[in-house]
Design a protein around this motif. Sequence first.
Motif: not given
Length: 188
Positions: A100-102, A106-132
């Motif tokens: 893909x082009x630039x 950039x758009x794919x990276x923005x979308x990926x971050x939009x999924x990654x951030x809340x997923x990391x938080x909820x997995x860490x919270x629900x599993x009582x694990x460290x959020x890295x």
Amino acid sequence: IVLSVGKYVREELGSDYDVIMTRSTDVFIPLSQRSRVGNKAKADLFVSIHINSSTNSSSTGVEVFYFSKKSSPYAEKVAAYENSFGEKYGENTGSIAQIMGELAYNKNQEKSIGLARPLTGVLAQKMKMRNRGIHGANFAVLRGFNGPGILVELGFINNRRDVSKLTNPRDQKIMAKEIANKIRAYFD
């Protein structure tokens, strides 16, 4: 472990989405073939589920990666380790190209971050694990996909506390449910 979690994710999402698995049995699939499966299906999202490892058995927690041409030293080290598995099977992971082009990058990276951030938080919270946290890294499996994608590290295989959760079917279902919930939210 990751295949079990992946199957649970498919169960969670199967009635609402066309979920395509890169494998249905416990066999190694080369990194380039994984992203090729997603590209061939014209998938809207690529999610790669993994378990982390470290030389330090006290390393613990959940983290999510998205494709980035620039990596932190830590993310670069994790990506090099993951990419080495393809190389062990004779695959030149350096040749897995992002087409893909630039603007799309950039758009794919923005979308990926939009999924990654809340997923990391909820997995860490629900599993009582460290959020890295979330990290951008040059993972071959993400680089080869022509769209938004994430690589989820559910915990550390050499940490006894993480392993007790990773191997527990009840906890695997909780992880899968949270991944599915965040994927649903991503598409809403």
